[in-house]
Each structure stands twice: as structure tokens, then as C-alpha cells.
Design an enzyme around this catalytic site. Structure first.
Site: not given
Ligand SMILES: *Cc1c(COP(=O)(O)O)cnc(C)c1O
Length: 461
Positions: A112
Site C-alpha cells: 500500500k
Molecule cells: C491490502 C492488502 C492486500 C489486498 O489488496 P487489495 O487491493 O485490497 O486486493 C493484500 N496483502 C496485503 C499485505 C495488504 O495490505
């Protein structure tokens, strides 16, 4: 480039409108009016170029007149500089035809960061030009909150309040948020669980006078700015493996469908993406949807990959819109059915279009543990449980025609207990993060009461 809402109630928006709005006023999600494309020669010309240059070429058409090349490049360079690896998102080969795309070299060790670091800078520029300020509020069970705080701590235009459930997030995750010492950053520990936090955030957005007075803004994964930034690493990975002259498939640990939607955008931009494989944990709404054609909400179960413990996948709406050949009325009909009865069936032609590109797999908790153990045994790499969900599914889907890239979405040190339990080895925090375990924490504990929280925010925003 103009943007429109998937539910047909808004169109003709430019990039900065979409960036600051998040959700469209009709409850839909913004999508580009058409997907921009680069031709094979343009992609080929980007091979062996730095991450930052690929990012500029990929993001350029979406941003329109909002920024010129120099301004956009400055945003990209600043964001990339926050990463602890010169390649920003490096690829690692695990097997003959299996690669892992490491997205965890950012300040909070999860994918993120890539999007948040860009989003905060883009929003600051837009707000500066309009001479506006915003109050960002969000609820977190871990990754989103820390990535947002790290990204907005330097913002000149945003004050950020992040709610987390008191004593229910891991020490590393809490400290990543609460040790940030910036006057515009506020952590609130709610006496309740994550659902209470989410309900409070939703209630604040629904409290119209409060929303307008505080100029509330959201930075959750439905914000188009976040999706946009994530297209970049699909492009860098595909180019590194021979695109546009060689096909590549991706397996993506999926929750809200934001990350994998960026892979879909990369394909629409002309990259030879053969398959996009959705990997879910036991919260498997998307796996069930692809398998049966029925999108149906059930309860959430807690797993070792908490960032994928979701009930609905908001960004799936963007794919569905295209699969319905952009029929906003048809899409709205399905979304109405979802809010009324908790389920809808995807019409057969749309399902067929989705299945032509997307595939799905599901990984249960035993398989996660076994995958962490196997990857360590075979390669010496420690992987986190989210990454393991992807790898387990990728191994079953790899086909010789296309290189298979599985996305590694978090650093193993973010989830040390699960990794240690599976392998007997406890992953260490990278050097540059060690200080958080000693630094002073700052957060306020509040009851799960809308009144109490709005009063707190009003006094500080
Ligand atoms: C947010 C997250 C996901 C999922 O991603 P999406 O965009 O919500 O599908 C997977 N792995 C980690 C470590 C995350 O923080």
C-alpha cells in the site's frame, strides 16, 4: 482524459476532481472514459529503463493537464525515494517459471506504500492549487492506516485521523502508526473491534454537516489515484520479463480487488497479460464469484492474512462495469440487489468476459502455513502469510507459455508470529524500522461513540 462514474450519475470529471472526491456522488466508482494504450514499440522503448521512467509513461495519460512531465516526475521521484530498494519493486525468481514481485520495500513494509506515497503528494498539489484543506479519516486493522500516516505526515494540506481497535492490532502495526511524531497525525484507539472502527468512519461520512464542516476525505482503495499508482509495477515486472514480446501472468493476493484491478488496467494499456489470477484466503467471495457466477456476501473469518479478511470487494465494481460493456443501468441494478439481498448473479455474457482473463484460487490456513514452510525450504526466503496465499495459488496456475509473477504484498517481519510458527525462524525488522520498537507512542483511547469521536476531531482538525 476524462472520468465517469460506474453508476452513470457523473461524467466529464478531470483527474484532480476524481482524486479529491474518492467515491462518486452517485455511490459509484470513477473509471477512465477509455483505457489509454501504448503500442508495442513504445513499451519496448521502456525496457531496461528505471522504475521512475516507466512510472512517468504509465501515469502520464491518466493525469492529463493536471501536471506537466516535470511535475509528475517530481512526484514519482519523491515517492520512489521513500523505498529501501533501488529498483523500488524488485523481481525475485523462485522457480523455473515463477517470480515474486516484492512490493514491500516502502516505509511501512506493505504494497500500500506504493500508492499512498503517490496519492499524498498528488492530493497536496491539488489542494494547494484550490487553496483547500482536508481532514482524512480512516479505520484500519493494520496496513492501510500506517501506510496512510507515513504518506500524509508531511502533508501541508491534510490532517489525518486513523482509528484502530484498541489492543487488537499487533505491536509492530500499532507502533508504525503511533510513533509518528507529526502535528497533523492523530491516532485513535477505539474501545471495540475493527467493525466498530469502520462503522464509526462510515457514520462520520454519513453525518453530512460534520462531513462538510471538516471537509472529510477518504484514502481507501476505491480512490482512483491509488489504483493508478499500482499499474506501474505490473508494467516494470512485465517489461523485465520480456514484454511486449513475451506474455506474463500475475497472481495477486486479493481483498478489495484494488491491486489486481491495476493489473487489469496494465493489460488494457497494451501489455501482454495472459492471465490475472485472484488469490483469496478463506474469505473467498471472489473465488466463489469466479467459480459460480454468484457474488454473495457471508461473514468474515479472522485469518493470518488480516488485510484480506474482507466481506465485499469494492473495486470489483470497476471490472464488472467493463464486463457489462459499460451499461451503468445494468450495473446499478446488480448493486441495488447486493444492498437489498446481499447477493447478485453476474449475467452469463459478462461472466464469460471476466473468465476470459481472470482465474481464481483459494488458500486455507493449513495451506498458508505449508506454503511458507515450502518456500523457505526450497529457496531460503521467508514470506508473509498474504504472499503465501498468492504463491500457493500461483503454483497451481503457472503455464509454460507465460512467465508467472506472484505479488509479494507484505514484508515477513510484519507478521513474525505466523512466519515463525511455520518455519521456526523469526523474521527481523529491517534496520531502518528498528527505532519504532523503542520510540514513544502517541495515541488517544476513546469509547466507540460517534459523539466522542466527532468532538475529538473537531477540537484538533
Ligand atoms: C491490502 C492488502 C492486500 C489486498 O489488496 P487489495 O487491493 O485490497 O486486493 C493484500 N496483502 C496485503 C499485505 C495488504 O495490505
Amino acid at each position: 482524459m476524462q472520468y465517469l462514474s460506474t453508476r452513470g450519475g457523473d461524467a466529464g470529471r478531470v483527474f484532480e476532481d476524481v482524486l479529491l472526491a474518492g467515491l462518486a456522488p452517485d455511490g459509484g466508482l470513477y473509471v477512465p472514459q477509455e483505457w489509454p494504450r501504448l503500442d508495442a514499440a513504445e513499451w519496448r522503448a521502456l525496457r531496461n529503463h528505471p522504475w521512475e521512467e516507466v512510472a512517468l509513461a504509465v501515469m502520464r495519460p491518466y493525469v492529463g493537464d493536471f501536471l506537466d512531465d516535470g511535475e509528475l516526475r517530481a512526484v514519482i521521484d519523491e515517492a520512489a525515494a521513500e523505498f529501501g530498494h533501488p529498483a523500488v519493486t524488485p523481481l525475485e525468481q523462485l522457480d523455473d517459471n515463477l517470480w515474486m514481485l516484492e512490493l514491500f520495500h516502502g516505509p511501512t513494509l506493505a504494497f500500500k506504500d506504493v500508492a499512498m506515497q503517490m496519492l499524498s503528494r498528488l492530493m497536496d498539489i491539488a489542494l494547494e492549487r484550490r487553496d483547500e484543506r482536508v481532514t482524512i479519516i480512516g479505520a484500519t486493522s493494520g496496513d492501510t492506516g500506517s501506510a496512510a500516516i507515513e504518506a500524509f505526515r508531511h502533508s501541508r494540506r491534510a490532517t489525518i485521523f486513523i482509528l484502530h481497535p484498541h489492543e487488537r492490532v499487533s505491536a509492530v502495526q500499532r507502533r508504525q502508526m503511533t510513533t509518528v511524531d507529526a502535528p497533523n497525525v492523530h491516532n485513535i484507539a477505539i474501545e471495540g473491534d475493527f467493525d466498530d472502527c469502520q462503522a464509526l468512519v462510515k457514520a462520520m461520512f454519513n453525518d453530512r454537516p460534520f462531513r462538510e464542516r471538516m471537509r472529510l476525505a477518504g484514502v481507501n482503495s476505491i480512490n482512483w489515484g491509488r489504483i493508478l499508482a499500482q499499474i506501474v509495477y505490473y508494467a516494470t515486472a512485465a517489461l523485465a520479463l520480456g514484454a511486449p514480446d513475451r506474455a506474463v501472468s500475475f497472481t495477486v493476493p486479493t481483498g478489495n480487488f484494488g491491486d489486481i484491478l491495476a493489473g487489469y488496467a496494465a493489460r488494457n494499456m497494451g501489455l501482454p497479460v495472459e492471465r490475472l489470477v485472484i488469490a483469496t484466503n478463506i474469505n473467498d467471495i471472489l473465488w466463489r464469484t469466479i467459480t459460480t457466477g454468484r457474488y454473495e456476501v457471508t461473514g468474515v473469518k479472522a485469518t493470518t492474512s488480516p488485510s484480506m479478511d474482507i466481506q465485499v470487494s469494492s473495486n470489483f465494481e470497476r471490472l464488472l462495469f467493463d464486463a457489462l460493456e459499460r451499461d451503468a443501468d445494468a450495473l446499478k441494478g446488480l448493486m441495488d440487489r447486493l444492498s437489498q439481498s446481499g447477493a447478485f448473479d453476474i449475467p452469463a455474457p459478462a461472466l464469460e468476459r471476466i473468465r476470459a482473463l481472470f482465474d481464481a484460487g483459494r488458500t486455507d490456513e493449513d495451506e498458508v502455513r505449508e506454503e511458507i514452510r515450502r518456500t523457505f525450504r526450497e529457496t531460503g526466503e521467508l514470506v508473509d502469510p498474504h504472499t503465501a496465499v498468492g504463491l500457493h495459488v500461483a503454483r497451481g496456475r503457472a503455464a509454460p507459455e507465460a512467465a508467472m509473477v506472484s505479488l509479494s504484498t507484505a514484508h515477513p517481519a510484519k507478521f513474525p508470529d505466523a512466519v515463525e510458527q511455520a518455519t521456526g525462524h523469526r523474521p527481523e525488522l529491517p534496520e531502518r524500522l528498528m527505532h519504532i520498537m523503542e520510540a514513544e507512542e502517541r495515541f488517544s483511547v476513546l469509547p466507540a461513540s460517534l459523539d466522542a469521536i466527532e468532538t475529538f476531531i473537531t477540537a484538533r482538525a
